[in-house]
Design an enzyme around this catalytic site. Structure first.
Site, PDB file in Angstrom:
ATOM      1  N   ASP A  55      23.726 -17.460 -15.683  1.00  0.00           N
ATOM      2  CA  ASP A  55      24.113 -18.836 -15.351  1.00  0.00           C
ATOM      3  C   ASP A  55      23.056 -19.386 -14.404  1.00  0.00           C
ATOM      4  OD1 ASP A  55      25.143 -21.188 -14.387  1.00  0.00           O
ATOM      5  OD2 ASP A  55      26.941 -20.301 -13.493  1.00  0.00           O
ATOM      6  N   GLU A 131      -0.790  -4.656   1.465  1.00  0.00           N
ATOM      7  CA  GLU A 131      -0.279  -3.839   2.556  1.00  0.00           C
ATOM      8  C   GLU A 131       0.989  -4.521   3.057  1.00  0.00           C
ATOM      9  OE1 GLU A 131      -3.225  -3.193   5.646  1.00  0.00           O
ATOM     10  OE2 GLU A 131      -4.808  -3.585   4.191  1.00  0.00           O
ATOM     11  N   GLU A 133       4.102  -4.745   5.579  1.00  0.00           N
ATOM     12  CA  GLU A 133       4.593  -4.352   6.899  1.00  0.00           C
ATOM     13  C   GLU A 133       6.038  -4.804   7.065  1.00  0.00           C
ATOM     14  OE1 GLU A 133       0.233  -4.913   9.112  1.00  0.00           O
ATOM     15  OE2 GLU A 133       1.852  -6.341   9.475  1.00  0.00           O
ATOM     16  N   GLU A 207       3.011   1.019  12.358  1.00  0.00           N
ATOM     17  CA  GLU A 207       2.184  -0.125  12.723  1.00  0.00           C
ATOM     18  C   GLU A 207       2.217  -0.347  14.244  1.00  0.00           C
ATOM     19  OE1 GLU A 207       0.182  -2.581  12.419  1.00  0.00           O
ATOM     20  OE2 GLU A 207      -0.571  -2.134  10.417  1.00  0.00           O
ATOM     21  N   GLU A 215       4.077   0.430   7.804  1.00  0.00           N
ATOM     22  CA  GLU A 215       3.203  -0.160   6.790  1.00  0.00           C
ATOM     23  C   GLU A 215       3.141   0.789   5.598  1.00  0.00           C
ATOM     24  OE1 GLU A 215      -1.477  -0.731   6.137  1.00  0.00           O
ATOM     25  OE2 GLU A 215      -0.675  -2.041   7.710  1.00  0.00           O
ATOM     26  N   HIS A 264      -0.777  -8.175   3.749  1.00  0.00           N
ATOM     27  CA  HIS A 264      -2.211  -8.356   3.541  1.00  0.00           C
ATOM     28  C   HIS A 264      -2.548  -8.127   2.075  1.00  0.00           C
ATOM     29  CE1 HIS A 264      -2.496  -6.902   7.993  1.00  0.00           C
ATOM     30  NE2 HIS A 264      -2.034  -8.136   7.885  1.00  0.00           N
ATOM     31  N   ARG A 336     -10.819  -8.553  11.665  1.00  0.00           N
ATOM     32  CA  ARG A 336      -9.379  -8.725  11.497  1.00  0.00           C
ATOM     33  C   ARG A 336      -8.823  -9.937  12.233  1.00  0.00           C
ATOM     34  NH1 ARG A 336     -10.027  -3.306  10.330  1.00  0.00           N
ATOM     35  NH2 ARG A 336      -8.565  -2.474   8.761  1.00  0.00           N
ATOM     36  N   GLU A 356      -9.786  -9.368   1.545  1.00  0.00           N
ATOM     37  CA  GLU A 356      -8.432  -9.179   2.056  1.00  0.00           C
ATOM     38  C   GLU A 356      -7.980 -10.497   2.689  1.00  0.00           C
ATOM     39  OE1 GLU A 356      -5.964  -6.713   5.525  1.00  0.00           O
ATOM     40  OE2 GLU A 356      -8.161  -6.697   5.472  1.00  0.00           O
ATOM     41  N   ARG A 358      -5.354 -12.100   4.939  1.00  0.00           N
ATOM     42  CA  ARG A 358      -4.514 -11.470   5.943  1.00  0.00           C
ATOM     43  C   ARG A 358      -3.355 -12.339   6.429  1.00  0.00           C
ATOM     44  NH1 ARG A 358      -5.933  -7.148   8.543  1.00  0.00           N
ATOM     45  NH2 ARG A 358      -5.193  -7.903  10.575  1.00  0.00           N
TER      46      ARG A 358
END
Length: 467
Positions: A55, A131, A133, A207, A215, A264, A336, A356, A358
């Site tokens: 539905d 990744e 977390e 982490e 993680e 990530h 990072r 990557e 992030r």
């Protein structure tokens, strides 16, 4: 190993003694949902034609009450016997219009399938991993009291007294037992994911957050498979945590004074068996011009992409300086503090050369988040968008004047701001995202932001009660 076909799945169901099958799908907002059917309803024809058991009017964003009959078509390769439910299994399903021939435009998995096809038309195969977390808490206490407009949250408190996952805040990265008290949870989750769901887990670790933050990394695959696996990992983590007496929490920012949860996303484009992001002659990061253009598109549309990758009010409590979450739309090698990082562990690593992204978080609908990332990057490749010079310093430590001088843009500061960006910048999404999906998604998210804006938090009481 080739994915099983319908007949093999039916054989497994008989062999496993399964009686009930959950047909699982993801709605527009990213919630994992299911319809449970008896095994007698599942035959080879059901895999081909689908099952008319949904539905759509009861699933927000899918269909109105006047057009509510929808079809679920199981994907054989997603079969798994459930370890926490006796004589039960699951199959992820795609959503179709009546008749089972035409996909529902608002099925988020369909948008990602179209993005993958769009990339293929441009000559690229997308490989993607993530990744994930999240926090594992001993308990959560939320008091809800009904009133005439719905539900009033009297208090929402994460109970940390007696929580076994306690260290100094922001210092729990890579801790060992007994301080890493989530080890039992990690091992059990890894076993469940490998043995029952066939997900090749590669890494678990504690982490940064002292609040029992986990993680998990798993092997890359095509975008659809990775999105299916991401939903499955969250589903399994919640059930394993429950069995151990804990609660798995995927909020981007569950603890105000500690690091939040990211998702990530790692991605590369391949063609003819070669990684088009890899260029051994590039002296900076062995990153090709195609890779740079992809980053250029991602940075150019990054503020609009955030409406999909950071889709909740809580998302923007994570995106603040000082907690390792990227705030600024820049790129750099091994940096990072940048929204886009180019991992560089080993030179000459064609297979591992990737980007990557992030900034995404676990509340994202992975099908829509991956769609937005892929389409933004491909727009950069198509239009040859220059990402600018890489940044090789801590962007957080720069002064505001320097960031302005370098023309560095920040991510949106709220869900409403991200939706504003998406409304004004979405042409690049059109080959993959149907207009009705986009409009419905924005409306649902506007409603969500309006609803939450009315609630006073515990922090607001602390700050303003005596004014």
């Amino acid at each position: 190993m080739a994915a099983p076909g319908a007949e093999e799945v039916l054989t497994r169901i008989r062999r496993d003694g399964v009686e009930w099958i959950n047909l699982q799908f993801t709605d527009l907002l990213g919630y994992f949902r299911q319809v449970t059917i008896h095994k007698r309803l599942l035959d080879a024809e059901a895999f081909e034609e689908g099952l008319g058991k949904l539905d759509g009017s009861s699933v927000r964003g899918f269909a109105g009450i006047q057009e509510s009959d929808l079809v679920l078509k199981p994907v054989p390769g997603t079969y798994a016997k459930l370890p926490w439910a006796e004589r039960a299994a699951r199959l992820i399903s795609r959503v179709y219009k009546p008749g089972g021939r035409e996909r529902l435009p608002r099925d988020p998995a369909y948008a990602l399938e179209r993005a993958v096809s769009y990339a293929a038309e441009a000559g690229f195969e997308v490989k993607i991993s993530a990744e994930l977390e999240f926090h594992v808490f001993k308990d959560i206490s939320v008091k809800l009291e009904p009133y005439e407009s719905g539900v009033r949250i009297e208090s929402a408190e994460i109970l940390r007294e007696g929580n076994p996952f306690f260290l100094r805040q922001k210092e729990a990265y890579f801790t060992v037992e007994p301080y890493n008290s989530v080890m039992e949870f990690e091992v059990k989750l890894g076993r469940v994911l490998e043995e029952y769901f066939g997900i090749p887990v590669e890494v678990f670790h504690h982490e940064v957050s002292a609040g029992g933050q986990v993680e998990v990394n798993w092997r890359y695959s095509d975008p659809i498979t990775t999105a299916d696996r991401l939903q499955t990992i969250k589903y399994a983590a919640r059930n394993v945590a429950r069995e151990l007496g804990y609660v798995a929490v995927f909020l981007p920012k569950p603890i105000p004074s500690d690091n939040g949860n990211g998702l990530h996303v790692h991605l590369s484009l391949w063609s003819g068996g070669r990684n088009t992001f890899y260029d051994p002659s590039d002296s900076y990061a062995e990153l090709s011009q195609v890779g740079r253009y992809f980053i250029g598109g991602l940075l150019e549309h990054g503020r609009a992409v955030a409406a999909f990758t950071n889709p909740t009010v809580n998302s923007y409590r994570r995106l603040i300086p000082g907690f390792e979450a990227p705030v600024y739309l820049v790129w750099g090698k091994a940096n990072r503090s940048a929204a886009v990082r180019v991992p560089f562990y080993f030179p000459g690593d064609e297979k591992g050369r990737r980007i990557e992204f992030r900034s995404p978080d676990p509340t994202a609908n992975p099908y829509l988040a991956f769609t937005a990332i892929i389409m933004a990057g491909l727009d950069g490749v198509k239009k040859k968008i220059d990402p600018g010079d890489p940044i090789d310093e801590n962007v957080y430590a720069m002064g505001e004047a320097k960031r302005r001088a370098l023309g560095i843009k920040s991510l949106p500061r709220s869900l409403d701001e991200a939706l504003d960006e998406l409304e004004s910048d979405n042409e690049w999404l059109k080959p993959a995202v149907d207009r009705e999906l986009l409009e419905e998604y924005i409306e649902l998210k506007r409603e969500e932001a309006r609803s939450l804006a009315a609630y006073a938090s515990a922090a607001e009481y602390a700050f303003y009660l005596s004014l």
